[in-house]
Design an enzyme around this catalytic site. Structure first.
Site, PDB file in Angstrom:
ATOM      1  N   GLU A  74       1.068  -1.060   0.054  1.00 46.86           N
ATOM      2  CA  GLU A  74       0.009   0.063  -0.071  1.00 46.86           C
ATOM      3  C   GLU A  74       0.807   1.195  -0.113  1.00 46.86           C
ATOM      4  O   GLU A  74       0.642   2.258  -0.631  1.00 46.86           O
ATOM      5  CB  GLU A  74      -0.795   0.200   1.168  1.00 46.86           C
ATOM      6  CG  GLU A  74      -2.003  -1.147   1.256  1.00 46.86           C
ATOM      7  CD  GLU A  74      -1.465  -2.301   2.043  1.00 46.86           C
ATOM      8  OE1 GLU A  74      -2.148  -2.997   2.730  1.00 46.86           O
ATOM      9  OE2 GLU A  74      -0.146  -2.727   2.041  1.00 46.86           O
ATOM     10  N   CYS A  97      -2.895  -3.377   7.010  1.00 47.29           N
ATOM     11  CA  CYS A  97      -2.388  -3.579   8.562  1.00 47.29           C
ATOM     12  C   CYS A  97      -2.606  -2.442   9.409  1.00 47.29           C
ATOM     13  O   CYS A  97      -2.814  -1.170   9.016  1.00 47.29           O
ATOM     14  CB  CYS A  97      -1.249  -3.770   8.763  1.00 47.29           C
ATOM     15  SG  CYS A  97       0.218  -2.436   8.304  1.00 47.29           S
ATOM     16  N   CYS A 106      -0.525   0.747   7.570  1.00 42.20           N
ATOM     17  CA  CYS A 106      -0.734   1.156   6.146  1.00 42.20           C
ATOM     18  C   CYS A 106      -2.244   1.727   6.142  1.00 42.20           C
ATOM     19  O   CYS A 106      -2.586   2.871   5.368  1.00 42.20           O
ATOM     20  CB  CYS A 106      -1.211  -0.199   5.420  1.00 42.20           C
ATOM     21  SG  CYS A 106       0.543  -0.931   5.058  1.00 42.20           S
ATOM     22  N   ALA A 176       7.058 -36.621  -8.778  1.00 39.67           N
ATOM     23  CA  ALA A 176       7.255 -36.645 -10.502  1.00 39.67           C
ATOM     24  C   ALA A 176       6.855 -38.125 -10.639  1.00 39.67           C
ATOM     25  O   ALA A 176       7.384 -38.904 -10.334  1.00 39.67           O
ATOM     26  CB  ALA A 176       8.782 -36.388 -10.356  1.00 39.67           C
ATOM     27  N   ARG A 206      10.652 -24.236  -4.655  1.00 32.24           N
ATOM     28  CA  ARG A 206      11.448 -24.380  -3.201  1.00 32.24           C
ATOM     29  C   ARG A 206      11.805 -23.065  -2.915  1.00 32.24           C
ATOM     30  O   ARG A 206      11.991 -22.814  -1.753  1.00 32.24           O
ATOM     31  CB  ARG A 206      12.581 -25.068  -3.853  1.00 32.24           C
ATOM     32  CG  ARG A 206      12.691 -26.547  -4.108  1.00 32.24           C
ATOM     33  CD  ARG A 206      13.733 -26.938  -4.183  1.00 32.24           C
ATOM     34  NE  ARG A 206      14.234 -28.365  -4.493  1.00 32.24           N
ATOM     35  CZ  ARG A 206      14.953 -29.099  -4.358  1.00 32.24           C
ATOM     36  NH1 ARG A 206      16.238 -28.751  -4.746  1.00 32.24           N
ATOM     37  NH2 ARG A 206      14.813 -30.409  -4.431  1.00 32.24           N
ATOM     38  N   ASP A 222      19.487 -40.810  -3.876  1.00 33.81           N
ATOM     39  CA  ASP A 222      19.819 -39.427  -4.895  1.00 33.81           C
ATOM     40  C   ASP A 222      20.853 -38.559  -4.315  1.00 33.81           C
ATOM     41  O   ASP A 222      21.401 -37.675  -5.074  1.00 33.81           O
ATOM     42  CB  ASP A 222      18.418 -38.728  -5.069  1.00 33.81           C
ATOM     43  CG  ASP A 222      17.516 -39.625  -5.720  1.00 33.81           C
ATOM     44  OD1 ASP A 222      17.568 -40.612  -6.407  1.00 33.81           O
ATOM     45  OD2 ASP A 222      16.089 -39.115  -5.446  1.00 33.81           O
ATOM     46  N   LEU A 226      18.592 -30.568  -1.845  1.00 31.09           N
ATOM     47  CA  LEU A 226      17.552 -29.737  -1.220  1.00 31.09           C
ATOM     48  C   LEU A 226      17.568 -28.363  -0.986  1.00 31.09           C
ATOM     49  O   LEU A 226      17.226 -27.713  -0.184  1.00 31.09           O
ATOM     50  CB  LEU A 226      17.153 -30.592  -0.110  1.00 31.09           C
ATOM     51  CG  LEU A 226      16.761 -32.008  -0.006  1.00 31.09           C
ATOM     52  CD1 LEU A 226      16.087 -32.415   1.256  1.00 31.09           C
ATOM     53  CD2 LEU A 226      15.776 -32.290  -1.070  1.00 31.09           C
ATOM     54  N   ARG A 229      17.950 -23.498  -6.083  1.00 29.80           N
ATOM     55  CA  ARG A 229      19.161 -23.255  -7.190  1.00 29.80           C
ATOM     56  C   ARG A 229      18.692 -22.512  -8.468  1.00 29.80           C
ATOM     57  O   ARG A 229      19.297 -22.414  -9.224  1.00 29.80           O
ATOM     58  CB  ARG A 229      19.833 -24.327  -7.270  1.00 29.80           C
ATOM     59  CG  ARG A 229      20.654 -24.914  -5.906  1.00 29.80           C
ATOM     60  CD  ARG A 229      21.404 -25.920  -6.360  1.00 29.80           C
ATOM     61  NE  ARG A 229      20.905 -27.094  -7.173  1.00 29.80           N
ATOM     62  CZ  ARG A 229      19.952 -27.960  -6.446  1.00 29.80           C
ATOM     63  NH1 ARG A 229      19.878 -28.132  -5.415  1.00 29.80           N
ATOM     64  NH2 ARG A 229      19.619 -29.013  -7.433  1.00 29.80           N
ATOM     65  N   GLU A 310       9.100 -33.730  -0.787  1.00 31.65           N
ATOM     66  CA  GLU A 310       9.479 -34.090  -2.253  1.00 31.65           C
ATOM     67  C   GLU A 310       9.732 -35.756  -2.123  1.00 31.65           C
ATOM     68  O   GLU A 310      10.467 -36.425  -3.141  1.00 31.65           O
ATOM     69  CB  GLU A 310      10.797 -33.397  -2.575  1.00 31.65           C
ATOM     70  CG  GLU A 310      10.859 -32.012  -2.704  1.00 31.65           C
ATOM     71  CD  GLU A 310      11.680 -31.256  -3.581  1.00 31.65           C
ATOM     72  OE1 GLU A 310      12.746 -32.067  -4.181  1.00 31.65           O
ATOM     73  OE2 GLU A 310      11.523 -30.161  -3.720  1.00 31.65           O
TER      74      GLU A 310
END
Length: 380
Positions: A74, A97, A106, A176, A206, A222, A226, A229, A310
């Site tokens: 605002e 707020c 605000c 996935a 992420r 794997d 985590l 990136r 995940e």
């Protein structure tokens, strides 16, 4: 400041909302929601907020909350509008707020600017910042609620959930899957099921969570980082979480080797003292939790509002079995893995695929040949 009007004895939200929600209001609010998303990954624990100031059918100011501690949406929009804010309508995705925090209220800035009308997508659920609409109405500002409310609630679902649920964070489960609903390649030839475009979207997701969780099996198979990136780097890196009943997370794993750089937590149940000491010396925080609800309650106590889970298949299955998933994101790949591969829906009671087909889909997008669907087991 505008002269104060008499304060009604008691007023609920419906009494404040005196205007109609026409298509013009919705159009300007949708613009405010687009602006709000520019704060992705930067505003937590505050929500993402956007604001648009309109006078005589012309946008005269826009703004969004860019970063935690910086000016609220605002204030940015009013500064852009300047004197043109007088007699204008402000569209804001969250109730302004009404308290002094890192920024002044605000509501006071809106009154100082002589804004005539404020249109709000969603009410602020917090006791500290809420009440802004009532304050504005008490000073003669016309206040309207619930324009594009569903979209506003979805945008900041973890924030709204945290304000009303003391037991756990908002949980997003990301999977996935192959075309036949499997998660891993039993031949070991494919590390990735989804394509590069899908993986870039995961990095974006992420960047806007407080913690990322996997099970021990994923760590072993794997050796994940985590971390976020992608092109958006979060203001605060997500905490890495491993659900590992006996604290067997390998000391040479990437998570343990980098634990002194990025916060890493292991939840175990009666772990051996030697393992506790080894992980602690490496910089990993180990906490005892007898089950997933206990671990989630602990994460909530650490001010984690949004947890991204995940996998792997066993962890995903347990979250689904215990109805601990608020958003289920599935990246569906065209590849086929065959009946020997593991699936997250295996061994769930009933036919979970039928349940899935009945769930609302709040977003769907294509990333190359992959299709991402976001299912909503719970309303925002």
């Amino acid at each position: 400041m505008a002269s104060k009007q008499p304060i009604p004895e008691s007023t609920d939200r419906s009494e404040l909302d005196s205007g109609s929600n026409d298509e013009r209001d919705a159009e300007y609010m949708r613009r405010a929601l687009v602006l709000a998303q520019q704060g992705w990954g930067q505003t937590a624990p505050n929500p993402m907020v956007g604001a648009v100031v309109v006078r005589d059918g012309v946008v005269v100011g826009e703004g969004y909350h860019a970063r935690y501690g910086d000016a609220h949406a605002e204030l940015v929009a009013l500064k852009a509008a300047g004197d043109r804010a007088r007699g204008a309508t402000m569209y804001v995705t969250l109730e302004p707020c009404n308290h002094f925090g890192k920024q002044p209220p605000c509501t006071e800035a809106i009154l100082e600017a002589r804004v005539k009308r404020v249109v709000i997508a969603a009410a602020d659920p917090t006791a500290l910042a809420g009440g802004g609409a009532r304050h504005l109405a008490d000073y003669g500002v016309e206040v309207n609620f619930s324009v594009e409310e569903v979209a506003a609630l979805e945008l900041n679902a973890p924030f709204f959930f945290a304000a009303t649920n003391p037991a756990r964070p908002w949980v997003t489960l990301k999977l996935a899957l192959s075309s036949d609903g499997k998660m891993n390649d039993p031949s070991g030839e494919r590390r990735w099921i989804s394509n590069e475009l899908s993986r870039k979207e995961v990095q974006r997701l992420r960047a806007n969570v407080d913690a990322i969780a996997v099970g021990l099996g994923t760590v072993r198979a794997d050796d994940p980082q985590l971390t976020a990136r992608g092109s958006i780097r979060p203001r605060v890196p997500p905490t890495r979480v491993v659900f590992d009943r006996n604290a067997e997370t390998p000391l040479d794993s990437t998570l343990v080797r980098t634990a002194k750089e990025t916060p890493t937590v292991v939840f175990a149940h009666h772990p051996p003292v030697a393992r506790l000491a080894a992980l602690h010396n490496a910089g990993v925080d180990v906490f005892e939790a007898e089950d997933l609800p206990a671990a989630l309650e602990a994460l909530h106590g650490f001010e984690v509002q949004h947890l991204l889970v995940e996998g792997g298949a066993r962890v995903a299955r347990e979250f689904l079995r215990q109805s601990l998933v608020d958003r289920l994101i599935i990246f569906q790949s065209p590849i086929t893995l065959g009946p020997d591969a593991l699936g997250p829906f295996d061994e769930l009671p009933g036919d979970f695929r039928e349940t899935l087909a009945r769930l609302p889909i709040v977003r769907r997008a294509e990333f190359g040949e992959d299709v991402m669907s976001v299912y909503a087991p719970r309303e925002a």
